[in-house]
Design a protein around this motif. Structure first.
Motif, PDB file in Angstrom:
ATOM      1  N   GLU A 101       2.474  -1.961  16.986  1.00  0.00           N
ATOM      2  CA  GLU A 101       1.857  -2.933  16.086  1.00  0.00           C
ATOM      3  C   GLU A 101       0.553  -2.388  15.514  1.00  0.00           C
ATOM      4  O   GLU A 101       0.284  -2.515  14.312  1.00  0.00           O
ATOM      5  CB  GLU A 101       1.587  -4.241  16.825  1.00  0.00           C
ATOM      6  N   GLY A 102      -0.242  -1.760  16.359  1.00  0.00           N
ATOM      7  CA  GLY A 102      -1.502  -1.193  15.891  1.00  0.00           C
ATOM      8  C   GLY A 102      -1.298  -0.095  14.863  1.00  0.00           C
ATOM      9  O   GLY A 102      -2.030  -0.009  13.873  1.00  0.00           O
ATOM     10  N   MET A 103      -0.317   0.746  15.091  1.00  0.00           N
ATOM     11  CA  MET A 103      -0.052   1.838  14.149  1.00  0.00           C
ATOM     12  C   MET A 103       0.406   1.308  12.793  1.00  0.00           C
ATOM     13  O   MET A 103       0.084   1.876  11.749  1.00  0.00           O
ATOM     14  CB  MET A 103       1.006   2.782  14.726  1.00  0.00           C
ATOM     15  N   GLN A 104       1.141   0.216  12.799  1.00  0.00           N
ATOM     16  CA  GLN A 104       1.581  -0.373  11.530  1.00  0.00           C
ATOM     17  C   GLN A 104       0.447  -1.098  10.811  1.00  0.00           C
ATOM     18  O   GLN A 104       0.339  -1.035   9.585  1.00  0.00           O
ATOM     19  CB  GLN A 104       2.738  -1.341  11.793  1.00  0.00           C
ATOM     20  N   LEU A 105      -0.413  -1.752  11.571  1.00  0.00           N
ATOM     21  CA  LEU A 105      -1.491  -2.523  10.963  1.00  0.00           C
ATOM     22  C   LEU A 105      -2.621  -1.658  10.420  1.00  0.00           C
ATOM     23  O   LEU A 105      -3.207  -1.966   9.376  1.00  0.00           O
ATOM     24  CB  LEU A 105      -2.065  -3.522  11.981  1.00  0.00           C
ATOM     25  N   SER A 106      -2.934  -0.566  11.122  1.00  0.00           N
ATOM     26  CA  SER A 106      -4.148   0.171  10.753  1.00  0.00           C
ATOM     27  C   SER A 106      -3.962   1.664  10.526  1.00  0.00           C
ATOM     28  O   SER A 106      -4.934   2.371  10.250  1.00  0.00           O
ATOM     29  CB  SER A 106      -5.229  -0.031  11.823  1.00  0.00           C
ATOM     30  N   MET A 107      -2.739   2.177  10.587  1.00  0.00           N
ATOM     31  CA  MET A 107      -2.512   3.600  10.371  1.00  0.00           C
ATOM     32  C   MET A 107      -1.432   3.885   9.338  1.00  0.00           C
ATOM     33  O   MET A 107      -1.081   5.036   9.103  1.00  0.00           O
ATOM     34  CB  MET A 107      -2.155   4.301  11.695  1.00  0.00           C
ATOM     35  N   GLY A 108      -0.816   2.837   8.780  1.00  0.00           N
ATOM     36  CA  GLY A 108       0.141   3.034   7.704  1.00  0.00           C
ATOM     37  C   GLY A 108       1.554   3.376   8.131  1.00  0.00           C
ATOM     38  O   GLY A 108       2.397   3.701   7.294  1.00  0.00           O
ATOM     39  N   TRP A 109       1.838   3.324   9.427  1.00  0.00           N
ATOM     40  CA  TRP A 109       3.173   3.664   9.897  1.00  0.00           C
ATOM     41  C   TRP A 109       4.151   2.520   9.639  1.00  0.00           C
ATOM     42  O   TRP A 109       3.761   1.351   9.591  1.00  0.00           O
ATOM     43  CB  TRP A 109       3.148   3.947  11.393  1.00  0.00           C
ATOM     44  N   SER A 110       5.429   2.874   9.495  1.00  0.00           N
ATOM     45  CA  SER A 110       6.494   1.880   9.422  1.00  0.00           C
ATOM     46  C   SER A 110       7.078   1.691  10.821  1.00  0.00           C
ATOM     47  O   SER A 110       6.789   2.463  11.744  1.00  0.00           O
ATOM     48  CB  SER A 110       7.599   2.359   8.479  1.00  0.00           C
ATOM     49  N   GLN A 111       7.926   0.672  10.972  1.00  0.00           N
ATOM     50  CA  GLN A 111       8.599   0.485  12.264  1.00  0.00           C
ATOM     51  C   GLN A 111       9.472   1.685  12.581  1.00  0.00           C
ATOM     52  O   GLN A 111       9.561   2.121  13.737  1.00  0.00           O
ATOM     53  CB  GLN A 111       9.439  -0.793  12.239  1.00  0.00           C
ATOM     54  N   ASP A 112      10.132   2.240  11.569  1.00  0.00           N
ATOM     55  CA  ASP A 112      10.960   3.429  11.780  1.00  0.00           C
ATOM     56  C   ASP A 112      10.126   4.600  12.287  1.00  0.00           C
ATOM     57  O   ASP A 112      10.573   5.360  13.155  1.00  0.00           O
ATOM     58  CB  ASP A 112      11.675   3.822  10.486  1.00  0.00           C
ATOM     59  N   ASP A 113       8.920   4.756  11.727  1.00  0.00           N
ATOM     60  CA  ASP A 113       8.028   5.827  12.186  1.00  0.00           C
ATOM     61  C   ASP A 113       7.703   5.640  13.665  1.00  0.00           C
ATOM     62  O   ASP A 113       7.718   6.599  14.452  1.00  0.00           O
ATOM     63  CB  ASP A 113       6.726   5.835  11.388  1.00  0.00           C
ATOM     64  N   CYS A 114       7.401   4.407  14.041  1.00  0.00           N
ATOM     65  CA  CYS A 114       7.063   4.112  15.434  1.00  0.00           C
ATOM     66  C   CYS A 114       8.237   4.400  16.357  1.00  0.00           C
ATOM     67  O   CYS A 114       8.075   5.007  17.425  1.00  0.00           O
ATOM     68  CB  CYS A 114       6.626   2.655  15.582  1.00  0.00           C
ATOM     69  N   ASP A 115       9.436   3.974  15.950  1.00  0.00           N
ATOM     70  CA  ASP A 115      10.632   4.200  16.770  1.00  0.00           C
ATOM     71  C   ASP A 115      10.911   5.692  16.944  1.00  0.00           C
ATOM     72  O   ASP A 115      11.336   6.138  18.021  1.00  0.00           O
ATOM     73  CB  ASP A 115      11.845   3.523  16.131  1.00  0.00           C
ATOM     74  N   LYS A 116      10.648   6.455  15.902  1.00  0.00           N
ATOM     75  CA  LYS A 116      10.982   7.880  15.923  1.00  0.00           C
ATOM     76  C   LYS A 116       9.943   8.727  16.645  1.00  0.00           C
ATOM     77  O   LYS A 116      10.293   9.645  17.398  1.00  0.00           O
ATOM     78  CB  LYS A 116      11.142   8.381  14.483  1.00  0.00           C
ATOM     79  N   PHE A 117       8.651   8.418  16.441  1.00  0.00           N
ATOM     80  CA  PHE A 117       7.610   9.339  16.900  1.00  0.00           C
ATOM     81  C   PHE A 117       6.837   8.892  18.138  1.00  0.00           C
ATOM     82  O   PHE A 117       6.411   9.738  18.933  1.00  0.00           O
ATOM     83  CB  PHE A 117       6.628   9.609  15.759  1.00  0.00           C
TER      84      PHE A 117
END
Length: 270
Positions: free
Chosen positions: A78-94
């Protein structure tokens, strides 16, 4: 007066729209071989295409973990999506490649993914065309950053670079995955920063790039390129970064900055 983070905000000269005296011998900004002033990538980022972002490994994921522990966010994703520009797919992958190591050994930052570096063929889909109405891709689509993100200016902004020939590339910022350096695969740029575009119309622009730290010399090249393309710079807000992410000059309109420093960029705040 202090700006964000306590840095001093320098106000523009009241006569900033009055050009400085023009040198008797003017050096053209753009020659037959392209723009004459290029800015190299900062050395600390040289291995990001191989070993990934050091900041992602050492700082960002740890910061997100602290926010989770403090109850400020529900998860690192959630933090990466809110403040770092990541998508959910990015989070799932990396994220699975980074987080387990930190949980098992706080001194081990894990393996960050390599930062993306575009090939020349890939670059084409990121190039902006036109001026008064910006489009992107082929077939061209009206460019709009309303749903995009840049770490410094946040929602509604995208990052951009300009190469030696005057081509401008822009996209969503993804901290640790896609940076200013991604567009030209780490090559030097003639300009870089952030921009806000609404339905093809440029609304605001800055020279903020930690990877290149562009000066006024590079920014006047970008603004002059946009002017030649037909962008009305009198309607474009400009924020000029000075030295760091917290010292910034809310200059006013981009036209004022270009008129004042086009032939004397070394006299602008640095």
């Amino acid at each position: 007066m202090n700006g964000p983070g306590g840095g001093a905000i320098m106000r523009p000269n009241p006569n900033s729209d009055r050009p400085l005296p023009v040198p008797s011998v003017q050096k053209p900004l753009k020659t037959s071989s392209g723009y004459t002033t290029l800015r190299p990538r900062v050395a600390e980022y040289f291995d990001e295409f191989i070993n990934g972002s050091k900041h992602l490994r050492k700082d960002i994921i740890g910061l997100m973990g602290q926010k989770v522990a403090a109850g400020l966010i529900r998860s690192v994703a959630e933090g990466m999506q809110l403040s770092m520009g990541w998508s959910q797919d990015d989070c799932d992958k990396f994220l699975p490649k980074v987080i387990p190591a930190r949980q098992n050994n706080p001194d081990d930052p894990g393996k960050a993914p390599p930062v993306r570096a575009l090939s020349e063929d890939e670059r084409a889909s990121f190039e902006l065309h036109g001026g008064s109405k910006l489009t992107q891709g082929d077939p061209p689509v009206v460019y709009d950053t309303s749903q995009m993100f840049s770490k410094f200016m946040k929602n509604g902004y995208a990052i951009f670079v300009m190469d030696k020939s005057g081509r401008i590339f822009s996209a969503q910022h993804k901290v640790g995955l896609f940076h200013h350096s991604s567009f030209l695969a780490g090559a030097a740029v003639a300009g870089a920063g952030e921009m806000r575009v609404e339905s093809g119309t440029l609304k605001a622009i800055s020279n903020k790039s930690g990877h290149y730290q562009p000066r006024a010399e590079e920014m006047v090249q970008v603004l002059d390129e946009l002017r030649v393309r037909g962008v009305d710079l009198t309607s474009v807000d400009y924020i000029h970064m000075v030295g760091s992410t917290i010292n910034r000059t809310p200059w006013g309109k981009a036209s004022e900055f270009l008129n004042r420093f086009k032939h004397n960029p070394q006299l602008a705040p640095h």
